[in-house]
Design an enzyme around this catalytic site. Structure first.
Site, PDB file in Angstrom:
ATOM      1  N   GLU A   1       0.828  -1.212   0.000  1.00  0.00           N
ATOM      2  CA  GLU A   1       0.000   0.000   0.000  1.00  0.00           C
ATOM      3  C   GLU A   1       0.865   1.266   0.000  1.00  0.00           C
ATOM      4  O   GLU A   1       0.638   2.188  -0.783  1.00  0.00           O
ATOM      5  CB  GLU A   1      -0.911   0.034   1.233  1.00  0.00           C
ATOM      6  CG  GLU A   1      -1.944  -1.072   1.311  1.00  0.00           C
ATOM      7  CD  GLU A   1      -3.000  -1.010   0.214  1.00  0.00           C
ATOM      8  OE1 GLU A   1      -3.030  -0.025  -0.547  1.00  0.00           O
ATOM      9  OE2 GLU A   1      -3.775  -1.968   0.121  1.00  0.00           O
TER      10      GLU A   1
ATOM     11  N   ASN B   1       1.346   3.889  -3.098  1.00  0.00           N
ATOM     12  CA  ASN B   1       0.996   5.307  -2.944  1.00  0.00           C
ATOM     13  C   ASN B   1       2.152   6.216  -3.355  1.00  0.00           C
ATOM     14  O   ASN B   1       1.941   7.245  -4.004  1.00  0.00           O
ATOM     15  CB  ASN B   1       0.605   5.598  -1.495  1.00  0.00           C
ATOM     16  CG  ASN B   1      -0.829   5.191  -1.202  1.00  0.00           C
ATOM     17  OD1 ASN B   1      -1.582   4.831  -2.102  1.00  0.00           O
ATOM     18  ND2 ASN B   1      -1.211   5.253   0.061  1.00  0.00           N
TER      19      ASN B   1
ATOM     20  N   ARG C   1      -9.501   4.041  -8.000  1.00  0.00           N
ATOM     21  CA  ARG C   1      -8.923   3.809  -6.678  1.00  0.00           C
ATOM     22  C   ARG C   1     -10.046   3.931  -5.657  1.00  0.00           C
ATOM     23  O   ARG C   1     -10.981   4.717  -5.839  1.00  0.00           O
ATOM     24  CB  ARG C   1      -7.818   4.812  -6.394  1.00  0.00           C
ATOM     25  CG  ARG C   1      -6.704   4.718  -7.393  1.00  0.00           C
ATOM     26  CD  ARG C   1      -5.344   4.999  -6.844  1.00  0.00           C
ATOM     27  NE  ARG C   1      -4.422   5.243  -7.948  1.00  0.00           N
ATOM     28  CZ  ARG C   1      -4.001   4.302  -8.782  1.00  0.00           C
ATOM     29  NH1 ARG C   1      -4.357   3.047  -8.609  1.00  0.00           N
ATOM     30  NH2 ARG C   1      -3.196   4.603  -9.784  1.00  0.00           N
TER      31      ARG C   1
HETATM   32  N1  ATP Z   1       2.895   9.131  -1.019  1.00  0.00           N
HETATM   33  C1  ATP Z   1       1.872   9.953  -1.296  1.00  0.00           C
HETATM   34  N2  ATP Z   1       2.095  11.141  -1.915  1.00  0.00           N
HETATM   35  C2  ATP Z   1       1.086  11.979  -2.216  1.00  0.00           C
HETATM   36  N3  ATP Z   1      -0.215  11.738  -1.916  1.00  0.00           N
HETATM   37  C3  ATP Z   1      -0.504  10.580  -1.290  1.00  0.00           C
HETATM   38  C4  ATP Z   1       0.508   9.628  -0.953  1.00  0.00           C
HETATM   39  N4  ATP Z   1      -0.085   8.595  -0.321  1.00  0.00           N
HETATM   40  C5  ATP Z   1      -1.392   8.866  -0.291  1.00  0.00           C
HETATM   41  N5  ATP Z   1      -1.674  10.054  -0.863  1.00  0.00           N
HETATM   42  C6  ATP Z   1      -2.996  10.705  -0.963  1.00  0.00           C
HETATM   43  O1  ATP Z   1      -3.870  10.083  -0.029  1.00  0.00           O
HETATM   44  C7  ATP Z   1      -5.020   9.570  -0.677  1.00  0.00           C
HETATM   45  C8  ATP Z   1      -5.490   8.310   0.027  1.00  0.00           C
HETATM   46  O2  ATP Z   1      -4.537   7.249  -0.101  1.00  0.00           O
HETATM   47  P1  ATP Z   1      -5.071   5.751   0.003  1.00  0.00           P
HETATM   48  O3  ATP Z   1      -3.947   4.824  -0.250  1.00  0.00           O
HETATM   49  O4  ATP Z   1      -5.825   5.602   1.270  1.00  0.00           O
HETATM   50  O5  ATP Z   1      -6.137   5.657  -1.184  1.00  0.00           O
HETATM   51  P2  ATP Z   1      -5.846   5.621  -2.760  1.00  0.00           P
HETATM   52  O6  ATP Z   1      -4.430   5.329  -3.023  1.00  0.00           O
HETATM   53  O7  ATP Z   1      -6.395   6.864  -3.346  1.00  0.00           O
HETATM   54  O8  ATP Z   1      -6.755   4.386  -3.209  1.00  0.00           O
HETATM   55  P3  ATP Z   1      -6.375   2.829  -3.050  1.00  0.00           P
HETATM   56  O9  ATP Z   1      -5.186   2.723  -2.149  1.00  0.00           O
HETATM   57  O10 ATP Z   1      -7.594   2.221  -2.437  1.00  0.00           O
HETATM   58  O11 ATP Z   1      -6.104   2.355  -4.433  1.00  0.00           O
HETATM   59  C9  ATP Z   1      -4.605   9.373  -2.113  1.00  0.00           C
HETATM   60  O12 ATP Z   1      -5.707   9.409  -3.005  1.00  0.00           O
HETATM   61  C10 ATP Z   1      -3.642  10.555  -2.322  1.00  0.00           C
HETATM   62  O13 ATP Z   1      -4.341  11.738  -2.594  1.00  0.00           O
HETATM   63 MG    MG Z   2      -3.401   3.782  -2.090  1.00  0.00          MG
END
Ligand code: ATP
Ligand code: MG
Lengths: 99, 144
Positions: free
Chosen positions: B48, B52, B107
């Site tokens: 995860e 990200n 996502r």
């Molecule tokens: N390393 C990162 N850099 C920039 N923004 C981030 C980062 N990690 C998370 N985010 C932000 O936080 C939000 C939520 O992250 P999360 O992993 O919970 O969901 P997601 O990645 O959007 O969806 P999923 O993991 O279910 O595919 C992301 O949509 C993004 O906007």
């Molecule tokens: Mg994610």
């Protein structure tokens, strides 16, 4: 991806790892399998899926949306305990049947 | 707290490295003889955080992801996933279940929730334009 079709139901056998890296090709393959509008039910057999993270939630919910639009459903079967936790966490079990 | 062992990986922000990173960290954790459940938890959380970094942190321009792990004498595994990407403006909002800035990419916004469920502790530090650090801790229950 291996699959079988019986009347309006397609069963797809997901193998390997379902992460962001593999999501695109798995999505494409599943979309092909449910392209025919007479398909009303997609069953995902996860017996040979070794790994899934939140990218898998997106893939499954996306296919659910396509089928729901034509009054269809998605079900999953042979889920391991780990994947089931991700399932319950996201509340997917409320719209996707576990069989 | 004493460090028993540590490691650090640096890799390009390409999707192929999601699998590489989670397998590498889980291989590092194996020395503590964890249960299979614990290993699966670690793999999923690393996947995860690394995903990200790649898809959000480095959405506009590719960069380097750093993953480090530290094994403590009290049986806690600490993992850090660092990117120098776009950063997060509102961390609390980003960590909310179902919050995503990429709904068009299917996502679900469940990545942070998965990390929090599978690890004992998840801390996020981030500043816009500078990058993001995700720090996670897990007590390693050993198999008999
Ligand atoms: N390393 C990162 N850099 C920039 N923004 C981030 C980062 N990690 C998370 N985010 C932000 O936080 C939000 C939520 O992250 P999360 O992993 O919970 O969901 P997601 O990645 O959007 O969806 P999923 O993991 O279910 O595919 C992301 O949509 C993004 O906007
Ligand atoms: Mg994610």
């Amino acid at each position: 991806m291996e699959f079988d079709r019986r009347r309006d139901t397609v069963t797809a056998y997901v193998t390997g790892e379902l992460d962001q890296c593999s999501a695109q090709s798995i999505r494409r393959e599943l979309d092909q399998l449910i392209e025919d509008p007479s398909v009303r039910r997609l069953v995902l057999d996860l017996k040979n899926m070794r790994f899934m993270d939140s990218s898998g939630i997106g893939v499954i919910l996306g296919r659910y949306r396509t089928l729901a639009q034509r009054g269809g459903t998605v079900a999953v079967r042979n889920m391991n305990a780990h994947v089931e936790r991700i399932f319950l966490l996201s509340g997917m079990n409320q719209i996707i049947q576990i069989i | 707290m004493q460090t028993i062992n540590q490691m650090k990986l640096e890799f390009s922000s390409v999707p192929e490295n999601e699998g590489f990173a989670r397998v590498a960290v889980s291989a590092f954790a194996v020395q503590l003889n964890p249960t299979l459940d614990v290993l699966a938890d670690i793999k999923t959380a690393v996947s995860e955080a690394v995903t990200n970094a790649i898809v959000h942190g480095y959405a506009e321009r590719p960069g380097t992801v750093t993953v480090s792990a530290r094994l403590r004498s009290d049986g806690i595994l600490e993992i850090e996933v660092i990117d120098q990407g776009r950063g997060i403006v509102d961390i609390a909002q980003a960590m909310q279940p179902f919050f995503t800035t990429q709904p068009e990419k299917e996502r679900s916004g469940m990545g942070f929730s998965v990390m929090q469920t599978f690890m004992d502790e998840v801390q996020v530090e981030s500043s816009p334009g500078q990058g993001t650090t995700v720090r996670m801790k897990k007590r390693i229950e050993t198999a008999e």
